[in-house]
Scaffold this motif. Sequence first.
Motif, mmCIF file in Angstrom:
data_model
loop_
_atom_site.group_PDB
_atom_site.id
_atom_site.type_symbol
_atom_site.label_atom_id
_atom_site.label_comp_id
_atom_site.label_asym_id
_atom_site.label_seq_id
_atom_site.Cartn_x
_atom_site.Cartn_y
_atom_site.Cartn_z
ATOM 1 N N LEU A 8 0.072 -1.179 -0.175
ATOM 2 C CA LEU A 8 -0.413 -0.016 -0.504
ATOM 3 C C LEU A 8 0.732 1.140 -0.052
ATOM 4 C CD1 LEU A 8 -1.548 0.627 3.828
ATOM 5 C CD2 LEU A 8 0.099 -0.683 3.319
ATOM 6 N N LEU A 9 2.045 1.092 0.742
ATOM 7 C CA LEU A 9 3.063 2.440 0.037
ATOM 8 C C LEU A 9 3.738 2.702 -0.952
ATOM 9 C CD1 LEU A 9 4.730 1.883 4.390
ATOM 10 C CD2 LEU A 9 2.560 3.359 3.227
ATOM 11 N N GLU A 10 2.903 2.083 -1.933
ATOM 12 C CA GLU A 10 4.144 1.682 -3.247
ATOM 13 C C GLU A 10 3.258 1.935 -4.043
ATOM 14 O OE1 GLU A 10 5.911 -1.830 -4.297
ATOM 15 O OE2 GLU A 10 6.964 -1.441 -2.547
ATOM 16 N N ILE A 11 3.511 2.722 -5.434
ATOM 17 C CA ILE A 11 2.901 2.925 -6.620
ATOM 18 C C ILE A 11 3.391 2.891 -7.789
ATOM 19 C CG2 ILE A 11 0.385 4.055 -5.699
ATOM 20 C CD1 ILE A 11 1.980 6.951 -6.583
ATOM 21 N N VAL A 12 3.623 2.371 -8.856
ATOM 22 C CA VAL A 12 4.128 2.719 -10.227
ATOM 23 C C VAL A 12 4.449 3.940 -10.908
ATOM 24 C CG1 VAL A 12 3.806 0.304 -10.234
ATOM 25 C CG2 VAL A 12 2.313 1.510 -11.562
ATOM 26 N N PRO A 13 5.496 3.801 -11.221
ATOM 27 C CA PRO A 13 5.546 5.209 -12.295
ATOM 28 C C PRO A 13 4.249 6.122 -12.907
ATOM 29 C CG PRO A 13 7.593 3.909 -12.233
ATOM 30 C CD PRO A 13 6.493 3.284 -11.429
ATOM 31 N N ASP A 14 4.346 4.775 -13.779
ATOM 32 C CA ASP A 14 3.191 4.980 -14.524
ATOM 33 C C ASP A 14 1.800 5.064 -14.003
ATOM 34 O OD1 ASP A 14 4.807 3.863 -16.943
ATOM 35 O OD2 ASP A 14 3.484 2.298 -16.938
ATOM 36 N N PHE A 15 1.302 4.592 -12.711
ATOM 37 C CA PHE A 15 0.225 5.429 -11.871
ATOM 38 C C PHE A 15 0.364 7.126 -12.144
ATOM 39 C CE2 PHE A 15 -2.410 6.004 -8.486
ATOM 40 C CZ PHE A 15 -3.225 5.933 -9.114
ATOM 41 N N LEU A 16 1.728 7.773 -11.388
ATOM 42 C CA LEU A 16 1.934 8.470 -11.436
ATOM 43 C C LEU A 16 1.831 9.715 -12.146
ATOM 44 C CD1 LEU A 16 2.782 11.160 -8.942
ATOM 45 C CD2 LEU A 16 5.318 10.593 -9.891
ATOM 46 N N ASP A 17 2.476 8.855 -13.843
ATOM 47 C CA ASP A 17 2.402 9.432 -15.141
ATOM 48 C C ASP A 17 0.309 9.739 -15.232
ATOM 49 O OD1 ASP A 17 2.748 10.716 -17.354
ATOM 50 O OD2 ASP A 17 2.687 9.507 -17.790
ATOM 51 N N ALA A 18 -0.314 8.269 -14.791
ATOM 52 C CA ALA A 18 -1.431 9.096 -14.704
ATOM 53 C C ALA A 18 -2.280 9.788 -13.969
ATOM 54 C CB ALA A 18 -2.147 7.828 -14.643
ATOM 55 N N ALA A 19 -1.426 9.811 -13.093
ATOM 56 C CA ALA A 19 -2.734 10.742 -11.918
ATOM 57 C C ALA A 19 -2.385 12.205 -12.039
ATOM 58 C CB ALA A 19 -2.437 10.125 -10.892
ATOM 59 N N LEU A 20 -1.390 12.725 -12.030
ATOM 60 C CA LEU A 20 -0.745 13.938 -12.659
ATOM 61 C C LEU A 20 -1.031 14.262 -14.433
ATOM 62 C CD1 LEU A 20 2.676 13.805 -11.789
ATOM 63 C CD2 LEU A 20 0.761 14.950 -10.265
ATOM 64 N N GLY A 21 -1.293 13.398 -14.869
ATOM 65 C CA GLY A 21 -2.485 14.444 -16.157
ATOM 66 C C GLY A 21 -3.978 14.110 -15.644
ATOM 67 N N LEU A 22 -4.348 13.258 -15.097
ATOM 68 C CA LEU A 22 -5.215 13.408 -14.293
ATOM 69 C C LEU A 22 -5.970 14.835 -14.302
ATOM 70 C CD1 LEU A 22 -8.170 10.983 -13.845
ATOM 71 C CD2 LEU A 22 -8.083 12.799 -12.657
ATOM 72 N N ILE A 23 -5.054 14.789 -12.867
ATOM 73 C CA ILE A 23 -5.149 16.512 -12.510
ATOM 74 C C ILE A 23 -4.619 17.910 -13.324
ATOM 75 C CG2 ILE A 23 -3.456 17.829 -10.931
ATOM 76 C CD1 ILE A 23 -3.253 14.905 -9.175
ATOM 77 N N ARG A 24 -3.960 17.763 -13.808
ATOM 78 C CA ARG A 24 -4.545 19.068 -15.281
ATOM 79 C C ARG A 24 -4.996 18.343 -16.237
ATOM 80 N NH1 ARG A 24 -0.285 22.098 -13.529
ATOM 81 N NH2 ARG A 24 2.062 21.531 -13.591
ATOM 82 N N ALA A 25 -5.891 17.219 -16.616
ATOM 83 C CA ALA A 25 -6.756 17.718 -17.525
ATOM 84 C C ALA A 25 -8.398 18.616 -16.586
ATOM 85 C CB ALA A 25 -7.166 16.074 -17.478
ATOM 86 N N GLU A 26 -8.059 17.946 -15.711
ATOM 87 C CA GLU A 26 -9.735 18.160 -14.323
ATOM 88 C C GLU A 26 -9.678 19.788 -14.604
ATOM 89 O OE1 GLU A 26 -12.311 16.649 -13.419
ATOM 90 O OE2 GLU A 26 -11.426 15.166 -15.214
ATOM 91 N N GLY A 27 -7.694 20.600 -14.826
ATOM 92 C CA GLY A 27 -8.131 22.228 -14.759
ATOM 93 C C GLY A 27 -7.307 22.492 -13.111
ATOM 94 N N TYR A 28 -7.439 21.038 -12.764
ATOM 95 C CA TYR A 28 -6.463 21.626 -11.303
ATOM 96 C C TYR A 28 -5.021 22.255 -11.145
ATOM 97 C CZ TYR A 28 -10.673 18.588 -9.861
ATOM 98 O OH TYR A 28 -11.344 18.259 -9.912
ATOM 99 N N ASP A 29 -4.873 23.051 -10.678
ATOM 100 C CA ASP A 29 -3.578 23.351 -10.103
ATOM 101 C C ASP A 29 -2.560 22.110 -9.135
ATOM 102 O OD1 ASP A 29 -4.134 25.577 -11.588
ATOM 103 O OD2 ASP A 29 -4.781 27.404 -9.295
ATOM 104 N N LEU A 30 -1.112 22.255 -9.365
ATOM 105 C CA LEU A 30 -0.359 21.212 -9.082
ATOM 106 C C LEU A 30 0.307 22.922 -8.379
ATOM 107 C CD1 LEU A 30 0.561 18.634 -11.129
ATOM 108 C CD2 LEU A 30 -0.726 18.218 -8.971
ATOM 109 N N VAL A 31 0.341 22.559 -6.775
ATOM 110 C CA VAL A 31 1.303 23.862 -6.769
ATOM 111 C C VAL A 31 1.890 23.290 -4.988
ATOM 112 C CG1 VAL A 31 -1.117 25.116 -6.796
ATOM 113 C CG2 VAL A 31 -0.602 23.565 -4.502
ATOM 114 N N SER A 32 2.933 23.701 -4.570
ATOM 115 C CA SER A 32 3.963 23.843 -3.239
ATOM 116 C C SER A 32 3.292 23.465 -2.352
ATOM 117 C CB SER A 32 5.105 24.577 -3.343
ATOM 118 O OG SER A 32 4.412 25.655 -2.949
ATOM 119 N N LEU A 33 3.639 23.140 -1.446
ATOM 120 C CA LEU A 33 2.933 23.020 0.365
ATOM 121 C C LEU A 33 2.913 25.279 0.331
ATOM 122 C CD1 LEU A 33 3.893 20.773 2.425
ATOM 123 C CD2 LEU A 33 2.376 21.446 1.438
#
Length: 350
Positions: A53-78
Amino acid sequence: MNGRHKAIAAAFRIMAATGADRWSKSFAQGRGVILTLHHVRPAAPRGFSPNALLEIVPDFLDAALGLIRAEGYDLVSLDEAAARLQSPKRKRFFVALTFDDGYRDTIEHAWPVLAKHGAPWTLFVTPGFADRSARLWWLELEEAIRALPRLELALPTGRFAVRTETDAEKSRAFDKLYWRLRKGPEAILLSAISDLAQKAGIDPVTLVERDCLPWEMVRALSGAPGVTIGAHTLTHPMLAKHDAETARREIVESKARLEAELDLPIRHFAYPVGDPGSAGAREFALAKEARFVSAVTTRPGHLFAEHADHLHALPRVSLNGLHQNEAALRALLSGLPFWLRGRGRRLDVE
C-alpha cells in the motif's frame, strides 16, 4: 488485498459508475488536497507484500498527474497551499504532492515523472535515515516474516506464536503482529521486531542504506527547482507515544539538523505515521511552537477554508498502492469518501 480494501475498491467503482464522484464535488470537495506518497517504483512480483500500500508504479503517478492537469486543477507547492488556505479569495482546486521518509526511488522513478508534468513537490526527510541511524521497522518486520517459517515472541501482552510457511500465513501473521505491536509502547515494538530481525539475519542498517537517500543526494535535491525539503522528525517515532520532551526534541532538532545540513529554511513538517495515535493536539502545538509554516498528518481529508486556523494539523490523502486506477483517483479528488466518512464534518484536528 484484505476485505477492507476490497470494500473500498468496490465503493470507488460504485462512485464512478453512478457519477457520484462528479456531482458530489459541490459539497464534498474542498479548496485543495495534499497527496501522500512513499515509494514510486516498478512493480516487483511478490506473493507476500504487506507494505504494498506504500508504493505505486511510475505509470500510475504519470496517469494521476495527467488527470489532475486535465481536470483543470493546479499543482502547487506546500507554501502555495498554505497561502491559498489563508487567502479569502477562492481559486481553482489545488493539489500538493508530498513524499515521506526520503527514499532513493523518489529520485530514480518519481522525479522524472514530476519533471515531465512540471509538478512541484515536497520531500519530508528523516535525518536518521540519511545518517543510517534510524530504523525502517515496518520493513524489518516484513523481511523477517518473509525469511522465517515460524514466529515466536514473548510479549508483555502474552506469547505470540504462528506458522509463516506460506504467503497467506505470512500475510495473516504480519497483520496480527503489526497491529498488536502498534497498539502498545514503541519501545516494545522496536524490541520485538529487533528480535525477529536478528533471528532472520536481517541487518536494519542494510535496509536503510538500500532504500533511503544519503545526505549528498538530499543536498542535491534541496537546490532543485520545484523541490521543497520538509522535516519528518530525527528518527521517525510515533510522537504521541513519547513524553513531551522527547517529542519536542524530535520536532525541533529535525528542523535544526536539516537547516544546518542543507543551508536553507525548513518550513514544513510531517508527523511520522500521522494517525491520531501518533500525532494529536500536543504534537500540533509543538510543531507550531517550532515555527513551522505547516504540519501534515495522515488523517484523510480535503483542505477547507477552516484549515487556515489549523495549519499544523492538515489532513492528507494517500495515493494507495492497492488502488492504482482512475476510479479510485477520481473518488479521492472529489472528496466524497471523506465527506461520507466524516458525515459531512470538515475538520479532524483534535
